[in-house]
Scaffold this active site. Structure first.
Site, PDB file in Angstrom:
ATOM      1  N   HIS A  67      32.791  45.702  36.789  1.00 36.64           N
ATOM      2  CA  HIS A  67      33.908  45.219  37.599  1.00 36.64           C
ATOM      3  C   HIS A  67      33.824  43.697  37.810  1.00 36.64           C
ATOM      4  CE1 HIS A  67      37.165  45.937  40.419  1.00 36.64           C
ATOM      5  NE2 HIS A  67      36.544  45.237  41.354  1.00 36.64           N
ATOM      6  N   TYR A 104      43.299  41.273  41.366  1.00 32.84           N
ATOM      7  CA  TYR A 104      42.134  41.950  40.804  1.00 32.84           C
ATOM      8  C   TYR A 104      41.483  42.778  41.904  1.00 32.84           C
ATOM      9  CZ  TYR A 104      38.439  42.772  37.439  1.00 32.84           C
ATOM     10  OH  TYR A 104      37.594  43.380  36.545  1.00 32.84           O
ATOM     11  N   SER A 105      41.018  43.980  41.562  1.00 35.89           N
ATOM     12  CA  SER A 105      40.302  44.841  42.495  1.00 35.89           C
ATOM     13  C   SER A 105      41.198  45.168  43.693  1.00 35.89           C
ATOM     14  CB  SER A 105      38.997  44.169  42.913  1.00 35.89           C
ATOM     15  OG  SER A 105      38.146  45.067  43.608  1.00 35.89           O
ATOM     16  N   ALA A 106      40.766  44.851  44.912  1.00 36.80           N
ATOM     17  CA  ALA A 106      41.633  45.103  46.067  1.00 36.80           C
ATOM     18  C   ALA A 106      42.917  44.298  45.967  1.00 36.80           C
ATOM     19  CB  ALA A 106      40.904  44.766  47.361  1.00 36.80           C
TER      20      ALA A 106
END
Length: 539
Positions: A448, A210-212
């Site tokens: 997010h 997730y995300s980075a």
């Protein structure tokens, strides 16, 4: 590190030639097993002292985690790489550079023939902070059809994982670039070699994040597609709320950041490269993190080094090289977004309220030429967009577009254009669970991170019965099939369409009305050269 909270009892496992390990079996109120857990299991030797900024070193073949009489005890969590907290506060008491470890979650009960499917899960945090200790998978593994061994590695972050210098690379053979990505790769290789001892199927590994962690997943997928078939590991991927990003800075451009770090630390530029490296390796982690917080170029991210990150990597996507390799190996990809990503993105080291500050902030992440092209595209008259009240708000939108919305669309469009559409599953989240209110303001909407309550079945939060029904029907049953390698009924009749979870909890498969905008930005970056050049692209 502290163990996850909840009732538990010791769990001993024989991992054959690696020895014996003690973890935990989490139990419910009636002592029924929920799942098993091992925390902080080493996958590499410590990257400390003279090994700071070197590639991770594999454990020797003779390495044993414990004996039958004295099992290795892994009931806590991974050590935490030195890092700032999301609000930039520092807590050095929680840090340990010796962080190349992983957490392992195992379903209760007997594994199916061949072993449980495996999810190799990479945590997020802008590549600057975060830890796999934040995940709690007890509810998912005990209540859903999503039964998999989940391996979550810690890896080096910020300047510990992504310090780069053309000067050092040219003169110091004992330093490498992108060591955070090399950490992840070694952890993936360790998983492939050892997960069968924990009940997993080494031939059925999905990588995700997730995300980075999603951005890392892209780079791990790209690397895996570039190795020989005999060394390939990845069967499918999950890129949740982050995309390929743009071609990372060159080593030459990263040199400016390295020079700035030396200036902040008052290390003379007149020293030799070896002397600079030696001094940097003696500085305590807290001082290094504090120095990075004072820098203009404060984001330490990947660089294009021609080793882990290939030259022309994104051009491989644009030209079809990437798609052809995915098709040849049958690697599938789930990729998508939340509706309101920009609220969280807009608060991470936000610029001051002027256009010049926004421009400087973008340069902390992206190559200068790409930043100039983006500024011309988004703000051609130099004025604040009509739908934004401040430049901080504008930054949230452009940052989310580049990290997630638009470059995901550019990648998706290229994959479909070059024949990999049957391997692609796209989604969009427009619904959030009530438990998210504890972490994110309600007015931020589906921002997010809010959808992690869906993917990990509440994680440490608790879904209501109605919310579980929505999550199950919308995505979780599909996720279970995906990890098992089974066919999913995604519902879309075009690979560029979106499976969208609407605000009222219904699923609608629809056209992507933002696709043209995304492809347009992708083309802007391609034209300035920062989707790479084809001269060195090899797959």
């Amino acid at each position: 590190m502290a163990k996850p909270q909840g009732a538990s009892k010791p769990y001993i496992r024989d991992i054959e030639y690696r020895g014996f390990v003690e973890g935990l079996t989490f139990v419910d109120k009636s002592s029924k097993p929920l799942c098993h857990y091992f925390g902080g299991v080493p996958y590499a030797l410590p990257p400390i002292g003279p090994f700071r900024w070197q590639k991770p070193r594999p454990l020797p073949a003779c390495y044993r985690y414990g004996t039958r009489a004295n099992p290795g005890r892994y009931v806590g969590g991974c050590s935490i790489c030195p890092q700032p907290q999301p609000n930039d506060d520092l807590d050095p008491t929680s840090w340990d550079e010796d962080c190349l470890q992983c957490n392992i979650w195992i379903p209760a009960g007997n594994a199916p023939k061949g072993g449980w499917p495996v999810l190799f899960w990479i945590h997020g945090g802008f590549l600057q902070f975060g830890s796999p200790n934040e995940d709690d998978l007890r509810h998912m593994l005990s209540e859903t059809a999503c039964k998999a061994v989940v391996v979550s590695p810690a890896y080096r972050l910020n300047l510990f994982g992504f310090l780069s210098s053309a000067e050092l690379c040219e003169s110091s053979p004992d330093i490498s670039t992108n060591v955070g990505f090399w950490d992840q790769r070694l952890a993936l290789e360790w998983t492939h070699q050892n997960v069968s001892y924990f009940g997993g199927d080494a031939s059925n590994i999905t990588i995700g994040g997730y995300s980075a962690g999603s951005h890392s997943t892209f780079h791990q997928l790209a690397y895996d597609l570039g190795v020989s078939d005999s060394k390939a590991i990845v069967r499918r991927a999950l890129m949740l709320s982050n995309g390929p990003g743009m071609q990372p800075k060159s080593l030459e451009e990263a040199q400016g950041q390295f020079d700035e770090l030396l200036d902040v630390l008052q290390i003379p530029q007149t020293l030799s490269a070896a002397e600079k490296l030696a001094k940097l390796r003696t500085i305590e982690p807290k001082k290094l993190i504090q120095a990075s917080q004072k820098m203009k170029y404060h984001q330490f991210r990947a660089v294009t080094d021609g080793s882990f990150v290939r030259y022309g990597l994104l051009n491989e996507i644009d030209s079809g090289i990437f798609a052809r390799q995915m098709v040849r190996r049958g690697v599938k990809l789930i990729m998508g977004e939340c509706r309101d990503e920009h609220f969280v993105y807009g608060i991470w080291r936000a610029p001051k309220n002027n256009i010049d500050s926004l421009f400087r902030r973008l340069q902390a992440d992206y190559p200068l030429a790409a930043c100039e092209a983006l500024m011309q595209y988004y703000y051609p008259d130099g004025k604040l967009p009509a739908d934004c009240k401040t430049w901080q708000e504008a930054f949230g939108y452009i940052y989310a577009d580049i990290q997630i919305h638009h470059l995901e669309r550019g990648m998706a469009s290229a994959l479909v254009r070059h024949g990999a559409g049957h391997l692609l599953y796209r989604y969009r989240m427009e619904w959030r669970a009530q438990c998210c209110d504890k972490q994110w303001p309600r007015e931020w909407g589906v921002t997010h991170g809010t959808d992690m309550a869906i993917w990990f079945w509440g994680d440490e939060r608790v879904l209501t019965k109605k919310e579980k029904k929505i999550a199950k029907a919308a995505f979780h049953d599909s996720l279970a099939k995906y990890l098992n390698g089974e066919d999913m009924d995604w519902g879309t009749d075009n690979p560029l369409h979106l499976r969208t979870l609407k605000p009222k909890g219904t699923i609608v498969c629809e056209e992507d009305k933002w696709l043209e905008d995304g492809v347009r930005v992708w083309d802007v970056l391609r034209k300035v050269g920062y989707t790479g050049n084809m001269l060195n692209a090899k797959l």
